[in-house]
Motif scaffolding. Structure first.
Motif, PDB file in Angstrom:
ATOM      1  N   ALA A 176       1.861 -45.058  -2.651  1.00  0.00           N
ATOM      2  CA  ALA A 176       1.435 -46.453  -2.774  1.00  0.00           C
ATOM      3  C   ALA A 176       0.626 -46.907  -1.570  1.00  0.00           C
ATOM      4  O   ALA A 176      -0.286 -47.729  -1.697  1.00  0.00           O
ATOM      5  CB  ALA A 176       2.646 -47.365  -2.949  1.00  0.00           C
ATOM      6  N   THR A 177       0.945 -46.383  -0.389  1.00  0.00           N
ATOM      7  CA  THR A 177       0.292 -46.844   0.836  1.00  0.00           C
ATOM      8  C   THR A 177      -0.856 -45.949   1.290  1.00  0.00           C
ATOM      9  O   THR A 177      -1.561 -46.286   2.244  1.00  0.00           O
ATOM     10  CB  THR A 177       1.315 -46.927   1.982  1.00  0.00           C
ATOM     11  OG1 THR A 177       1.916 -45.635   2.183  1.00  0.00           O
ATOM     12  CG2 THR A 177       2.404 -47.953   1.667  1.00  0.00           C
ATOM     13  N   GLY A 178      -1.027 -44.815   0.622  1.00  0.00           N
ATOM     14  CA  GLY A 178      -2.074 -43.880   1.029  1.00  0.00           C
ATOM     15  C   GLY A 178      -1.714 -43.055   2.241  1.00  0.00           C
ATOM     16  O   GLY A 178      -2.589 -42.452   2.879  1.00  0.00           O
ATOM     17  N   ALA A 179      -0.425 -42.984   2.576  1.00  0.00           N
ATOM     18  CA  ALA A 179       0.018 -42.295   3.789  1.00  0.00           C
ATOM     19  C   ALA A 179       0.340 -40.831   3.529  1.00  0.00           C
ATOM     20  O   ALA A 179       0.559 -40.414   2.386  1.00  0.00           O
ATOM     21  CB  ALA A 179       1.243 -43.003   4.352  1.00  0.00           C
ATOM     22  N   GLU A 180       0.410 -40.078   4.610  1.00  0.00           N
ATOM     23  CA  GLU A 180       0.867 -38.692   4.539  1.00  0.00           C
ATOM     24  C   GLU A 180       2.403 -38.693   4.543  1.00  0.00           C
ATOM     25  O   GLU A 180       3.020 -39.251   5.451  1.00  0.00           O
ATOM     26  CB  GLU A 180       0.365 -37.891   5.739  1.00  0.00           C
ATOM     27  CG  GLU A 180       0.905 -36.469   5.802  1.00  0.00           C
ATOM     28  CD  GLU A 180       0.643 -35.774   7.118  1.00  0.00           C
ATOM     29  OE1 GLU A 180       1.084 -34.613   7.269  1.00  0.00           O
ATOM     30  OE2 GLU A 180       0.034 -36.406   8.012  1.00  0.00           O
ATOM     31  N   PRO A 181       3.053 -38.072   3.555  1.00  0.00           N
ATOM     32  CA  PRO A 181       4.517 -38.015   3.558  1.00  0.00           C
ATOM     33  C   PRO A 181       5.018 -36.896   4.473  1.00  0.00           C
ATOM     34  O   PRO A 181       4.483 -35.780   4.470  1.00  0.00           O
ATOM     35  CB  PRO A 181       4.856 -37.720   2.097  1.00  0.00           C
ATOM     36  CG  PRO A 181       3.673 -36.957   1.582  1.00  0.00           C
ATOM     37  CD  PRO A 181       2.469 -37.486   2.338  1.00  0.00           C
ATOM     38  N   ILE A 182       6.035 -37.206   5.262  1.00  0.00           N
ATOM     39  CA  ILE A 182       6.618 -36.209   6.156  1.00  0.00           C
ATOM     40  C   ILE A 182       8.111 -36.132   5.849  1.00  0.00           C
ATOM     41  O   ILE A 182       8.876 -37.053   6.165  1.00  0.00           O
ATOM     42  CB  ILE A 182       6.365 -36.557   7.626  1.00  0.00           C
ATOM     43  CG1 ILE A 182       4.853 -36.596   7.898  1.00  0.00           C
ATOM     44  CG2 ILE A 182       7.055 -35.557   8.555  1.00  0.00           C
ATOM     45  CD1 ILE A 182       4.476 -37.011   9.300  1.00  0.00           C
ATOM     46  N   PHE A 183       8.522 -35.032   5.217  1.00  0.00           N
ATOM     47  CA  PHE A 183       9.891 -34.874   4.746  1.00  0.00           C
ATOM     48  C   PHE A 183      10.769 -34.225   5.809  1.00  0.00           C
ATOM     49  O   PHE A 183      10.308 -33.382   6.585  1.00  0.00           O
ATOM     50  CB  PHE A 183       9.916 -34.008   3.484  1.00  0.00           C
ATOM     51  CG  PHE A 183       9.127 -34.582   2.340  1.00  0.00           C
ATOM     52  CD1 PHE A 183       9.697 -35.517   1.492  1.00  0.00           C
ATOM     53  CD2 PHE A 183       7.810 -34.186   2.125  1.00  0.00           C
ATOM     54  CE1 PHE A 183       8.961 -36.046   0.431  1.00  0.00           C
ATOM     55  CE2 PHE A 183       7.073 -34.707   1.070  1.00  0.00           C
ATOM     56  CZ  PHE A 183       7.652 -35.649   0.222  1.00  0.00           C
ATOM     57  N   LEU A 184      12.043 -34.623   5.811  1.00  0.00           N
ATOM     58  CA  LEU A 184      13.031 -33.989   6.682  1.00  0.00           C
ATOM     59  C   LEU A 184      13.772 -32.956   5.844  1.00  0.00           C
ATOM     60  O   LEU A 184      14.590 -33.315   4.991  1.00  0.00           O
ATOM     61  CB  LEU A 184      13.997 -35.046   7.220  1.00  0.00           C
ATOM     62  CG  LEU A 184      15.103 -34.565   8.166  1.00  0.00           C
ATOM     63  CD1 LEU A 184      14.517 -33.829   9.369  1.00  0.00           C
ATOM     64  CD2 LEU A 184      15.954 -35.743   8.618  1.00  0.00           C
TER      65      LEU A 184
END
Length: 328
Positions: A176-184
């Motif tokens: 939704a925000t156009g961000a890069e997701p960084i998963f733990l």
């Protein structure tokens, strides 16, 4: 705008000089009749700068007073009291009415994010919260990028399908925000301190953790020592013995599995040393910390979280807000 109790234009009263009479007349023409300053100047044969000065003076003298009426469903006075009482940056209060409370909170949170995300944020988000899931589900995609990264703050909680929900939560916000997701890539809680220490030293976990000090915003839920019905039914990761130990040291709630007492102070137990996630110190150093939480069951935890400064923006329901400020 409304006019105070002053002489009616066109009549002479003791104590009302010509200057005051003119000021009141101009105020009525401008605020009640809707005339422009230039038209008032022309009709009264005075200069427009004088009209402007007299309008300003009418406000200073209390002749013109501003009043704001809140429409149904708007609680700005209650929000202001929450902000003052708990030192919040902002409070958002919603009336769920007959609707589902979680859905109402989620919709309010989505509206808040749509208004306040203007670009450049680095967002941290907790791994499990039904209210956060509702918020992300309600969030409309932005037309431009408003965040650079969305980073998971704590590992997945519960059974594997609960961890899937954590992934869905982060992915939905990132999309939704156009961000890069960084998963733990880790569970939220391990069985021993040694296992936790080993996993926290893993390169993949360290990479995620390196983003936490750079965050500008955190989006979190507020939990209690009793699991929510939704989390309990989906495989609550916190064993009964751990819950009992936490209550034994006075814990009333948590943010990102970091538990605190009624004063908002962190409680230190062996449980805390088994959590894979952001530390209390790093969490409370994030500039904007938004909690979406409400309901009578969570009231002690929400109050403690506010008192301890775990969050500085609260999105909650009207009944909880009134209870927090002592109206109930």
């Amino acid at each position: 705008m409304r006019l105070g109790d002053m002489p009616t234009p066109g009549r002479r009263y003791a104590g009302a000089d010509e200057h005051t009479r003119l000021m009141v007349r101009i105020a009525r023409m401008y605020h009640e009749q809707g005339l422009r300053q230039a038209d008032i100047a022309s009709e009264l044969h005075v200069s427009q700068p004088r009209v402007s000065r007299l309008l300003k003076r009418a406000v200073e003298a209390g002749i013109v007073r501003t009043t704001v009426s809140e429409p149904t469903g708007v609680f700005t006075d209650l929000e202001s009291r929450l902000e003052k009482d708990f030192g919040l940056v902002e409070a958002v209060v919603v009336d769920a009415g007959g609707d589902d409370e979680i859905r109402a909170l989620g919709s309010a949170a989505a509206s808040y994010l749509e208004t306040t995300l203007i670009g450049g944020d680095r967002i941290g988000i907790s791994s499990w919260s039904s209210s956060l899931l509702a918020a992300v589900d309600s969030l409309r995609p932005f037309t431009t990028q408003v965040a650079s990264t969305v980073v998971q703050l704590v590992g997945g909680v519960g059974e594997s399908r609960v961890q899937v929900e954590a992934t869905r939560l982060l992915t939905g916000l990132a999309n939704a925000t156009g961000a890069e997701p960084i998963f733990l890539p880790a569970p939220g809680l391990l069985g021993s301190v040694a296992a936790r220490d080993s996993l926290m030293a893993d390169a993949s976990v360290l990479t995620v953790a390196s983003h936490w000090p750079q965050l500008t915003m955190a989006l979190v839920g507020i939990g209690t020592t009793e699991p929510s019905p939704l989390l309990a039914s989906s495989g609550n990761a916190i064993a009964d013995a751990d819950q009992e130990a936490l209550r034994g040291v006075g814990a009333v709630g948590d943010v990102c599995l970091r538990y605190f007492d009624a004063d908002g102070e962190p409680v230190r137990t062996e449980f805390d040393e088994r959590v894979i996630g952001i530390s209390p110190e790093a969490l409370r150093a994030i500039p904007r910390r938004i909690a979406v939480a409400g309901g009578a069951r969570k009231l002690p935890a929400v109050r403690a979280a506010l008192t301890g400064g775990w969050v500085n923006v609260l999105i909650t329901d009207v009944d909880s807000a009134r209870a927090l400020v002592g109206d109930e």
